[in-house]
Design a protein around this motif. Structure first.
Motif, PDB file in Angstrom:
ATOM      1  N   GLU A 158     107.843 131.406 155.200  1.00 39.37           N
ATOM      2  CA  GLU A 158     109.155 131.849 155.650  1.00 39.37           C
ATOM      3  C   GLU A 158     109.401 133.341 155.436  1.00 39.37           C
ATOM      4  O   GLU A 158     110.485 133.834 155.737  1.00 39.37           O
ATOM      5  CB  GLU A 158     110.239 131.012 154.963  1.00 39.37           C
ATOM      6  N   SER A 159     108.402 134.054 154.947  1.00 42.94           N
ATOM      7  CA  SER A 159     108.519 135.513 154.854  1.00 42.94           C
ATOM      8  C   SER A 159     108.524 136.108 156.256  1.00 42.94           C
ATOM      9  O   SER A 159     107.993 135.512 157.204  1.00 42.94           O
ATOM     10  CB  SER A 159     107.356 136.088 154.042  1.00 42.94           C
ATOM     11  N   TYR A 160     109.118 137.292 156.367  1.00 40.94           N
ATOM     12  CA  TYR A 160     109.239 137.906 157.683  1.00 40.94           C
ATOM     13  C   TYR A 160     109.185 139.427 157.529  1.00 40.94           C
ATOM     14  O   TYR A 160     110.030 140.009 156.843  1.00 40.94           O
ATOM     15  CB  TYR A 160     110.562 137.497 158.338  1.00 40.94           C
ATOM     16  N   GLY A 211     108.860 131.083 163.252  1.00 44.84           N
ATOM     17  CA  GLY A 211     109.406 132.324 163.764  1.00 44.84           C
ATOM     18  C   GLY A 211     110.865 132.310 164.152  1.00 44.84           C
ATOM     19  O   GLY A 211     111.449 133.365 164.394  1.00 44.84           O
ATOM     20  N   GLY A 240     112.367 132.094 160.150  1.00 40.99           N
ATOM     21  CA  GLY A 240     111.544 132.860 159.228  1.00 40.99           C
ATOM     22  C   GLY A 240     110.122 132.802 159.744  1.00 40.99           C
ATOM     23  O   GLY A 240     109.817 132.081 160.693  1.00 40.99           O
ATOM     24  N   GLY A 241     109.263 133.555 159.107  1.00 42.38           N
ATOM     25  CA  GLY A 241     107.879 133.584 159.558  1.00 42.38           C
ATOM     26  C   GLY A 241     107.667 134.580 160.680  1.00 42.38           C
ATOM     27  O   GLY A 241     108.566 134.816 161.488  1.00 42.38           O
ATOM     28  N   ASP A 242     106.510 135.160 160.710  1.00 42.85           N
ATOM     29  CA  ASP A 242     106.098 136.038 161.801  1.00 42.85           C
ATOM     30  C   ASP A 242     104.628 135.719 162.093  1.00 42.85           C
ATOM     31  O   ASP A 242     104.019 134.922 161.364  1.00 42.85           O
ATOM     32  CB  ASP A 242     106.310 137.510 161.437  1.00 42.85           C
ATOM     33  N   THR A 287     102.267 136.081 159.079  1.00 43.88           N
ATOM     34  CA  THR A 287     102.610 135.139 158.012  1.00 43.88           C
ATOM     35  C   THR A 287     102.202 133.727 158.396  1.00 43.88           C
ATOM     36  O   THR A 287     101.683 132.963 157.564  1.00 43.88           O
ATOM     37  CB  THR A 287     104.121 135.193 157.722  1.00 43.88           C
ATOM     38  N   LEU A 344     117.447 133.578 163.251  1.00 36.55           N
ATOM     39  CA  LEU A 344     116.709 134.371 162.280  1.00 36.55           C
ATOM     40  C   LEU A 344     117.646 135.048 161.285  1.00 36.55           C
ATOM     41  O   LEU A 344     117.372 135.105 160.081  1.00 36.55           O
ATOM     42  CB  LEU A 344     115.864 135.425 163.006  1.00 36.55           C
TER      43      LEU A 344
END
Length: 251
Positions: free
Chosen positions: A12-14, A37, A40-42, A45, A69
């Motif tokens: 869930e990091s972005y 995405g 969260g998330g990219d 990640t 987001l």
């Protein structure tokens, strides 16, 4: 034999923003729900989290959200069933492609945040999510709140389901989770959490905030990866469950 899957929301990091300690939690869980995405998330990640889960032998699941987001997917946004279907198809498809690129496959789908809670009580929304899963890959397993509309929708469409319970959340008398905005919604004491989990796994019942008990089926237990000390909590509850004879394994 008592058997339980331990799942955790991850990836869930972005961008420059870091959420949770995924690598520290992964050794203690059997399934990972990876952000796609929308909350969260990219791309990077997603790739790194999927690769780490595969390396640890942890089942990879998609964690689709409402398109929110900014609000981390925790704000209710009204979508039509078709809009929800489209959002879920795109998110499952994205993570399935990432998993394939890392030599893995998707195992399950667990909706995130507000989408999860809305689908637990809204039959049309639950059906849209499950139809999206079936149309992308009918082998995917529905992870949903025990006894909820999401579980019923999955069963109606012939999908495998995993009924999810929570050790760190209190329950209401209708079997729903206590809203986070209310006092007592979160259970922060590890021993109290363990007692609740054992009751659900061994007795199929959970005490509610109103002082009653409701029946639940515990196939998978959610561990929140973004809570303080998540890795230590996951390690302790897994060790305590195994000491009580509970086998930890993917659904």
């Amino acid at each position: 034999m008592n058997k339980l899957d331990l799942n955790c929301d991850m990836g869930e990091s972005y961008g420059a923003w870091k959420m949770g300690d995924d690598l520290a939690v992964l050794p203690y869980v059997s399934s990972a729900n990876i952000a796609c995405g929308f909350h969260g998330g990219d791309p990077a990640t997603m790739r790194k989290t999927v690769a780490a889960a595969i390396e640890h032998g942890v089942a990879v699941g998609a964690h689709p959200s409402l398109p929110d987001l900014l609000g981390f997917g925790r704000r209710e946004i009204r979508l039509s069933p078709q809009e929800a279907y489209d959002c879920v198809v795109v998110q499952i498809g994205a993570l399935a492609a990432v998993a394939a690129s890392q030599g893995g496959t998707l195992h399950h789908v667990k909706a995130h945040g507000a989408l999860y809670n809305m689908a637990a009580r809204d039959a049309a929304l639950a059906d849209a999510i499950c139809r999206a899963m079936r149309d992308v890959n009918p082998e995917l397993i529905v992870y949903g709140l025990a006894g909820s509309e999401l579980i019923r929708a999955g069963e109606a469409l012939g999908l495998r389901v995993a009924q999810e319970v929570f050790g760190d959340r209190s329950y209401e008398s209708d079997g729903s989770l206590t809203p986070r905005s209310l006092p007592g919604a979160m259970i922060e004491d590890a021993d109290a959490s363990l007692r609740q989990v054992l009751s659900m796994v061994q007795r199929g019942r959970v005490a509610t905030r109103q002082g009653t008990e409701v029946e639940v089926r515990a196939d998978t237990l959610c561990l929140h990866g973004d809570q303080p000390g998540a890795a230590q909590f996951a390690k302790k509850i897994r060790a305590d469950l195994e000491a009580k004879g509970v086998v930890i394994a993917t659904v």
